[in-house]
Scaffold this active site. Structure first.
Site, PDB file in Angstrom:
ATOM      1  N   VAL A   7      -3.845  -1.225   6.224  1.00  0.00           N
ATOM      2  CA  VAL A   7      -3.837  -2.097   6.827  1.00  0.00           C
ATOM      3  C   VAL A   7      -2.632  -1.889   7.812  1.00  0.00           C
ATOM      4  CG1 VAL A   7      -3.027  -4.481   5.396  1.00  0.00           C
ATOM      5  CG2 VAL A   7      -3.816  -3.071   3.933  1.00  0.00           C
ATOM      6  N   ASP A   8      -1.431  -1.038   7.328  1.00  0.00           N
ATOM      7  CA  ASP A   8      -0.739  -0.508   8.394  1.00  0.00           C
ATOM      8  C   ASP A   8      -1.606  -0.743  10.103  1.00  0.00           C
ATOM      9  OD1 ASP A   8       2.060  -2.088   7.712  1.00  0.00           O
ATOM     10  OD2 ASP A   8       2.334  -0.481   6.123  1.00  0.00           O
ATOM     11  N   VAL A   9      -2.033   0.479   9.209  1.00  0.00           N
ATOM     12  CA  VAL A   9      -2.441   0.862  11.122  1.00  0.00           C
ATOM     13  C   VAL A   9      -3.426  -0.138  11.708  1.00  0.00           C
ATOM     14  CG1 VAL A   9      -4.149   2.670  12.073  1.00  0.00           C
ATOM     15  CG2 VAL A   9      -2.326   3.114  10.033  1.00  0.00           C
TER      16      VAL A   9
ATOM     17  N   ALA B 172      -2.065  -2.353  13.677  1.00  0.00           N
ATOM     18  CA  ALA B 172      -1.798  -2.637  14.131  1.00  0.00           C
ATOM     19  C   ALA B 172      -2.274  -2.233  15.274  1.00  0.00           C
ATOM     20  CB  ALA B 172      -0.867  -1.105  14.770  1.00  0.00           C
TER      21      ALA B 172
END
Length: 391
Positions: free
Chosen positions: A169-171, A174
């Site tokens: 989810v962070d990726v 980003a």
């Protein structure tokens, strides 16, 4: 003479930490932007302490998303530190931050404050749950995977919900933040106006649910955990061979007919229960045992070679190292050597995935040590704003 990179001349003030924000700014740096990373004195980005594992130069977690940057330590609790940070934001083309919503504004560094003097600024805010009712919630990838629905469709059908093996989810967030920043820079080129881009982990997760999300929105179907099986395609899963599982991705009826021919059971493709994909989905419990019985005669590697030769997508489950070797064998050049500022090779990282023609001469400078550029950058920020100094 080296050709300028796409974002050459773009200054990014990076007030982010951990993963989503830093990966966004590293992507901008890979494309040629100058990225100045603002860090807390003494400790810096949280991920500097997220180890093991450590390389010779630091935590590998931190290093994975912070190459090609400069590091300046500023104490934002201190008036002088805040003034220097404000000066940096006023000079920046792009500001990226992932403070809790409202946190930058309390420091006098919010979009409204900065854009009054820097109307062309592209200001990217990353949060966990947005700026409305979820503004007070801390946003961590694992939590968002849980409450956003991703874990509910990940894992074995009879097992517990499972997170993805990387902070996906962070990726995704980003990448959404990067897309927003690049689009806003292009709009500014035409209009002269900047923009405030607001991205959240929850929204990025839900935007990435694609077919599973639309099954719910469009058909009222609530997806469930199916292990490695696919809700709409069969066979599209791991199938057991004599020694190990094999990933098989049969995307159409022609591939299925070739698949069964290689397995030595061509009659299965003529069975009305399995002749079409829709039929195979309806009768998957009947089909899978037939396929695995045939596959049990040979090893996964042998089947991979035989199926690949006939144009049937299949592969043995590999580790990360084997994946790197595969990419190298296929000519994808998945990694780059990373140099320190004296030009010495100090490590290797995965390169930016996009390939350009003609090739970009992208920088590959190792992530900075904490505060490595503080003296130079602070001196520059104290100079009159019209002067530009690159380090």
């Amino acid at each position: 003479m080296t050709e300028a990179l796409p974002l050459d001349g773009v200054l990014v003030a990076d007030f982010s930490r951990v993963l989503a924000g830093p990966l966004c700014t590293m992507t901008l740096a890979d494309l040629g932007a100058r990225v100045i990373k603002v860090e807390r004195p003494g400790t810096g980005d949280d991920t500097r302490a997220w180890g093991p594992p450590y390389s010779e130069t630091g935590a590998t977690y931190f290093e994975s998303v912070n190459r090609n940057k400069e590091s300046v330590c500023l104490d934002l609790r201190d008036e002088d530190g805040r003034e220097l940070a404000r000066e940096l934001a006023l000079r920046a083309d792009v500001v990226v931050e992932n403070f809790k919503p409202g946190g930058m504004a309390k420091l006098g560094l919010g979009y409204e404050e900065i854009s009054r003097e820097n109307p062309g600024v592209v200001y990217v805010s990353v949060s966990g749950f947005g700026t409305a009712e979820g503004a007070h919630l801390a946003g961590y990838d694992f939590l968002v995977q849980a409450v956003g629905g991703l874990m509910s469709i990940t894992g074995a059908a009879d097992g517990e919900p499972t997170k993805v093996g990387v902070a996906l989810v962070d990726v995704l967030t980003a990448k959404d933040a990067t897309i927003g920043a690049l689009a806003a820079l292009e709009a500014r080129r035409r209009t002269g106006r900047g923009a405030h881009i607001d991205v959240s982990l929850l929204s990025s997760l839900q935007g990435a649910l694609v077919n599973q999300g639309q099954a719910y929105l469009g058909a009222g179907k609530v997806p469930e955990r199916m292990g490695n099986a696919h809700p709409s395609i069969v066979p599209y899963q791991l199938l057991h061979c004599a020694d190990a599982p094999l990933a098989v991705t049969v995307g159409n009826d022609g591939q299925f007919r070739r698949f069964t021919a290689v397995l030595g059971i061509p009659e299965v493709a003529d069975d009305e229960r399995f002749a079409t994909n829709s039929a195979r989905v309806a009768h998957r419990d009947d089909l899978v045992p037939l396929l695995e019985e045939a596959l049990s005669a040979r090893t996964a590697r042998e089947w991979q070679e035989a199926l690949t030769e006939e144009g049937v997508p299949a592969g043995k489950v590999a580790g990360i190292g084997e994946g790197v070797t595969l990419a190298e064998d296929l000519g994808l050049e998945p990694t780059v050597d990373v140099q320190d500022r004296e030009g010495r090779t100090v490590g290797r990282q995965f390169r930016h995935p996009a390939r350009w023609t003609p090739p970009l001469e992208s920088p590959t400078v190792a992530p900075p040590q904490l505060g490595q550029d503080t003296e130079t950058i602070v001196a520059w920020l104290r100079e009159p704003r019209h002067r530009t100094v690159r380090t």
